[in-house]
Design a protein around this motif. Sequence first.
Motif, PDB file in Angstrom:
ATOM      1  N   GLY A  52      12.034 -11.104  -7.747  1.00  0.00           N
ATOM      2  CA  GLY A  52      10.908 -10.548  -8.501  1.00  0.00           C
ATOM      3  C   GLY A  52      11.149  -9.163  -8.811  1.00  0.00           C
ATOM      4  O   GLY A  52      10.541  -8.413  -9.615  1.00  0.00           O
ATOM      5  N   GLU A  53      12.175  -8.492  -8.192  1.00  0.00           N
ATOM      6  CA  GLU A  53      12.493  -7.151  -8.651  1.00  0.00           C
ATOM      7  C   GLU A  53      12.831  -6.878  -9.696  1.00  0.00           C
ATOM      8  O   GLU A  53      12.177  -5.833 -10.522  1.00  0.00           O
ATOM      9  CB  GLU A  53      13.640  -6.707  -7.878  1.00  0.00           C
ATOM     10  CG  GLU A  53      14.058  -5.278  -7.852  1.00  0.00           C
ATOM     11  CD  GLU A  53      15.065  -4.884  -6.887  1.00  0.00           C
ATOM     12  OE1 GLU A  53      15.691  -3.850  -7.145  1.00  0.00           O
ATOM     13  OE2 GLU A  53      15.204  -5.427  -5.536  1.00  0.00           O
ATOM     14  N   GLY A  82       2.708  -9.377 -12.067  1.00  0.00           N
ATOM     15  CA  GLY A  82       3.293  -9.276 -11.001  1.00  0.00           C
ATOM     16  C   GLY A  82       2.559  -8.752  -9.627  1.00  0.00           C
ATOM     17  O   GLY A  82       1.564  -8.352  -9.914  1.00  0.00           O
ATOM     18  N   LEU A  83       3.304  -8.728  -8.690  1.00  0.00           N
ATOM     19  CA  LEU A  83       2.719  -8.222  -7.410  1.00  0.00           C
ATOM     20  C   LEU A  83       2.631  -6.629  -7.324  1.00  0.00           C
ATOM     21  O   LEU A  83       3.473  -6.116  -7.665  1.00  0.00           O
ATOM     22  CB  LEU A  83       3.356  -8.860  -6.232  1.00  0.00           C
ATOM     23  CG  LEU A  83       3.095 -10.285  -5.747  1.00  0.00           C
ATOM     24  CD1 LEU A  83       3.917 -10.759  -4.676  1.00  0.00           C
ATOM     25  CD2 LEU A  83       1.427 -10.252  -5.535  1.00  0.00           C
ATOM     26  N   ILE A  84       1.472  -6.089  -6.779  1.00  0.00           N
ATOM     27  CA  ILE A  84       1.442  -4.987  -6.356  1.00  0.00           C
ATOM     28  C   ILE A  84       1.050  -4.887  -4.863  1.00  0.00           C
ATOM     29  O   ILE A  84       0.287  -5.674  -4.201  1.00  0.00           O
ATOM     30  CB  ILE A  84       0.486  -4.298  -7.002  1.00  0.00           C
ATOM     31  CG1 ILE A  84       0.783  -4.276  -8.840  1.00  0.00           C
ATOM     32  CG2 ILE A  84       0.185  -2.575  -6.776  1.00  0.00           C
ATOM     33  CD1 ILE A  84      -0.352  -3.575  -9.566  1.00  0.00           C
ATOM     34  N   VAL A  85       1.888  -3.942  -4.272  1.00  0.00           N
ATOM     35  CA  VAL A  85       1.496  -3.592  -2.908  1.00  0.00           C
ATOM     36  C   VAL A  85       0.684  -2.474  -2.741  1.00  0.00           C
ATOM     37  O   VAL A  85       0.978  -1.222  -2.752  1.00  0.00           O
ATOM     38  CB  VAL A  85       2.874  -3.393  -1.752  1.00  0.00           C
ATOM     39  CG1 VAL A  85       2.325  -3.212  -0.575  1.00  0.00           C
ATOM     40  CG2 VAL A  85       3.693  -4.683  -2.211  1.00  0.00           C
ATOM     41  N   ARG A 214      10.296  -2.493  -3.106  1.00  0.00           N
ATOM     42  CA  ARG A 214      10.783  -3.619  -3.903  1.00  0.00           C
ATOM     43  C   ARG A 214       9.836  -3.903  -4.670  1.00  0.00           C
ATOM     44  O   ARG A 214      10.018  -4.634  -5.780  1.00  0.00           O
ATOM     45  CB  ARG A 214      11.442  -4.788  -3.284  1.00  0.00           C
ATOM     46  CG  ARG A 214      12.630  -4.110  -2.523  1.00  0.00           C
ATOM     47  CD  ARG A 214      13.434  -5.451  -1.782  1.00  0.00           C
ATOM     48  NE  ARG A 214      14.730  -5.164  -1.174  1.00  0.00           N
ATOM     49  CZ  ARG A 214      14.644  -5.062   0.300  1.00  0.00           C
ATOM     50  NH1 ARG A 214      13.735  -4.915   0.793  1.00  0.00           N
ATOM     51  NH2 ARG A 214      15.859  -4.677   0.703  1.00  0.00           N
ATOM     52  N   LEU A 215       8.706  -3.612  -4.643  1.00  0.00           N
ATOM     53  CA  LEU A 215       7.373  -3.754  -5.462  1.00  0.00           C
ATOM     54  C   LEU A 215       6.562  -2.542  -5.689  1.00  0.00           C
ATOM     55  O   LEU A 215       6.781  -1.664  -4.680  1.00  0.00           O
ATOM     56  CB  LEU A 215       6.726  -4.715  -4.904  1.00  0.00           C
ATOM     57  CG  LEU A 215       7.006  -6.385  -4.625  1.00  0.00           C
ATOM     58  CD1 LEU A 215       6.219  -7.142  -3.951  1.00  0.00           C
ATOM     59  CD2 LEU A 215       7.645  -6.980  -5.891  1.00  0.00           C
ATOM     60  N   PRO A 216       6.069  -2.464  -6.813  1.00  0.00           N
ATOM     61  CA  PRO A 216       4.959  -1.211  -7.142  1.00  0.00           C
ATOM     62  C   PRO A 216       4.209  -1.101  -5.855  1.00  0.00           C
ATOM     63  O   PRO A 216       3.497  -2.062  -5.426  1.00  0.00           O
ATOM     64  CB  PRO A 216       4.374  -1.627  -8.340  1.00  0.00           C
ATOM     65  CG  PRO A 216       5.212  -2.613  -8.925  1.00  0.00           C
ATOM     66  CD  PRO A 216       5.903  -3.326  -7.978  1.00  0.00           C
ATOM     67  N   THR A 217       4.372   0.020  -5.191  1.00  0.00           N
ATOM     68  CA  THR A 217       3.552   0.283  -3.824  1.00  0.00           C
ATOM     69  C   THR A 217       2.557   1.481  -4.005  1.00  0.00           C
ATOM     70  O   THR A 217       3.183   2.516  -4.518  1.00  0.00           O
ATOM     71  CB  THR A 217       4.331   0.384  -2.797  1.00  0.00           C
ATOM     72  OG1 THR A 217       5.479  -0.665  -2.624  1.00  0.00           O
ATOM     73  CG2 THR A 217       3.770   0.736  -1.251  1.00  0.00           C
ATOM     74  N   HIS A 218       1.633   1.382  -3.568  1.00  0.00           N
ATOM     75  CA  HIS A 218       0.553   2.685  -3.599  1.00  0.00           C
ATOM     76  C   HIS A 218       0.561   3.588  -2.395  1.00  0.00           C
ATOM     77  O   HIS A 218       0.551   4.671  -2.191  1.00  0.00           O
ATOM     78  CB  HIS A 218      -0.933   2.105  -3.819  1.00  0.00           C
ATOM     79  CG  HIS A 218      -1.193   1.473  -5.032  1.00  0.00           C
ATOM     80  ND1 HIS A 218      -2.110   0.778  -5.419  1.00  0.00           N
ATOM     81  CD2 HIS A 218      -0.360   1.552  -6.396  1.00  0.00           C
ATOM     82  CE1 HIS A 218      -2.233   0.252  -6.614  1.00  0.00           C
ATOM     83  NE2 HIS A 218      -1.084   0.953  -7.413  1.00  0.00           N
ATOM     84  N   PRO A 275       8.545   5.650  -5.436  1.00  0.00           N
ATOM     85  CA  PRO A 275       9.359   5.083  -6.714  1.00  0.00           C
ATOM     86  C   PRO A 275      10.046   3.805  -6.239  1.00  0.00           C
ATOM     87  O   PRO A 275      10.251   3.577  -5.183  1.00  0.00           O
ATOM     88  CB  PRO A 275      10.451   6.080  -6.779  1.00  0.00           C
ATOM     89  CG  PRO A 275      10.578   6.891  -5.906  1.00  0.00           C
ATOM     90  CD  PRO A 275       9.318   6.979  -4.859  1.00  0.00           C
ATOM     91  N   LEU A 276       9.928   2.945  -7.185  1.00  0.00           N
ATOM     92  CA  LEU A 276      10.760   1.355  -7.161  1.00  0.00           C
ATOM     93  C   LEU A 276      12.107   1.969  -6.500  1.00  0.00           C
ATOM     94  O   LEU A 276      12.841   2.839  -6.961  1.00  0.00           O
ATOM     95  CB  LEU A 276      10.570   0.664  -8.202  1.00  0.00           C
ATOM     96  CG  LEU A 276       9.550  -0.253  -8.654  1.00  0.00           C
ATOM     97  CD1 LEU A 276       9.549  -0.795  -9.957  1.00  0.00           C
ATOM     98  CD2 LEU A 276       9.380  -1.127  -7.398  1.00  0.00           C
TER      99      LEU A 276
END
Length: 486
Positions: A52-53, A82-85, A214-218, A275-276
Amino acid sequence: MKRWRQARRMTSTALADAMGFTRTYVSHVEHGRAPGSAAFARKADEALHAGGEIWQAWTTSAGGTGGETGGRAPVTARGTGGLIVEDDQAELRYDGQVFTATMRRTIYNAGPDPVTRYLVRISVDRHPGDPAAAMRLYRAHPLTFDDLQLTARCNGEPMSWRPKHDRDSFKEVWLCFDNGDGRFPLYPGERAVLEYSYRVSDQLWGPWFQRAVRLPTHRLSVRLVFPAGLDPRVWGTETSETAEAVPLHTPVEHSTTASPDGEVAVFEWRTSNPPLNARYRLEWALRGRPADGGHGPDLRTPSDRMRAAGIVQQGDPILGRAAVPFDLPAETEQARRLVDELLAAMVRVREHHVFGKGMGLAAPQIGSPRAAAIVQPPGDDAEPVVLLNPNIIAESAEHDEQYEGCLSLFDVRGMVPSALRLEVEHTALDGTPTITVFTDAMARLVRHEVDHLAGHLYLDRMRPGVTPISVAEYRGAGHPWSYRAR
C-alpha cells in the motif's frame, strides 16, 4: 516506486510487463516525466508487493503531477484514498530477559474500498554493526513465529494472521480482518483500533527500536520501559528520504515509577504529522548491567550509524585483505546470495544517509571475504551495477581530484585523485567474462569498490601530506560531483 522496484530486483521492463503498461510509460512515470493515474499506482503497488505504500504516496500527492486530479492542487490523504493512521502508540517493555512489543493504532479508511488486511513488520538485530555475528546467531537460532507469540485484535475482536515473509531475523505478517467466527472488513469511512503484540528474548533482540512511517500518520508515540535497576540511558535519531540521520527534534522524556514488578524507568517520545517514509530510531545503554560493560551502542556519529547498519569499520582486519574470487558458474548460488545481502545492506544504509553522489558497497564491508560489490549510480537513470571478480584492466591518463566518503570511515571525507575513465573486467553469474567502461562519477565509485576488494581504503590513494577533513567541515553532502563537459 523505484525504491520498491530495486528492492524487488525488477527491471523497468519486468515491472511494465507485470503491470500491463509499456516500458517507456513506466520509465516516464518513475522519473517524473509523466503523471501516473490511480490505476497505475494501484497496479504498481500490487506488482511490487509494496503493502500500500505506493498507493498511499499517490493519494497523498493526489497524483503528484496532476494525474486524475485535473491539475488541481495536491490534497491531503484525509480527503483522498487509503488508510490513515490517526494515532500510533508503540510500547516496548523489557523485564530483564524478554522484550514485549505492543502496538496500538487507530486507523481510518479514507479510501473507496473495504480493507481486509493490514501489513506489519518485525525485525530484530542482536549485533548492530557486526553482520557476521548476526548472521551466525540467526542461522543457529532463527526467530520463529512460535517464539513471537504474536496476537492481534481489532476493536477487541481477535484477528487471524498469515505470514508474508519469514526470514531468520525478519518477518512480514498480514493481520486479517477475520477470525473463526467470520469477517469484519474496515469499510470506507470507518475507523478501528488495531492492537498487536509479540515477544522476543534478549538473546535475539538488540539495543534499538525503530518506527517507520509507511502510512499517513497524525500522531506517533513510543514508550520504552526498563527495570530501573539496569540504569538505562536512551537517545534517538530520525531519518527521512531527503535528509540524513539527525538527533530527534524533540527530547525523550524520562520518569521513574513503581510497578508490580518493582521500580521501572519509563522513556517516552512523541511527534505529530511525521512525513511519509520517516524513520525514528531509539537506542539505549543498560549501564547497570555488567555484561554491557557500562557501554551501549552510541549512534550519534556518522560512523556509529554505519556500524549500526551492519557496515564493518576501519581497523577490522578484513578491510585490509584481498577478497577471494568466485568460481563461476560453480558458485553462482553463493554469489547470488551475497549480492542479495549487499542490496539489503544498502537499503539499511540509506535509512541513515542520502547519497547525492551515488554509493557503493563491497563484500568485505559487510564481513564477507568474497570478491563482490554493488555500485548505485548517482541520479535516477540506471540500475545498481553488480561487480563480481572485478579487475581494472585500463585507465585514462586524465585524472581529477575530489572529496570521497567511505561507509567504513564515515566521520571524515578525503580528497582523492581518480581516473576519469576505467575499463573493468568482471564476471557474470553464468561465468561469462565482461568488460565495461565507466567514466566520471561511475569511474570513481567503481574504483573505490575495486580498491576495497584489493584490501585498500581511499586513504591509500590520497596524495602525501593530504589528510581527511571531518564530516562537519565538509560542504558537499547530498550534492553530485561536478565534471566538465568532455
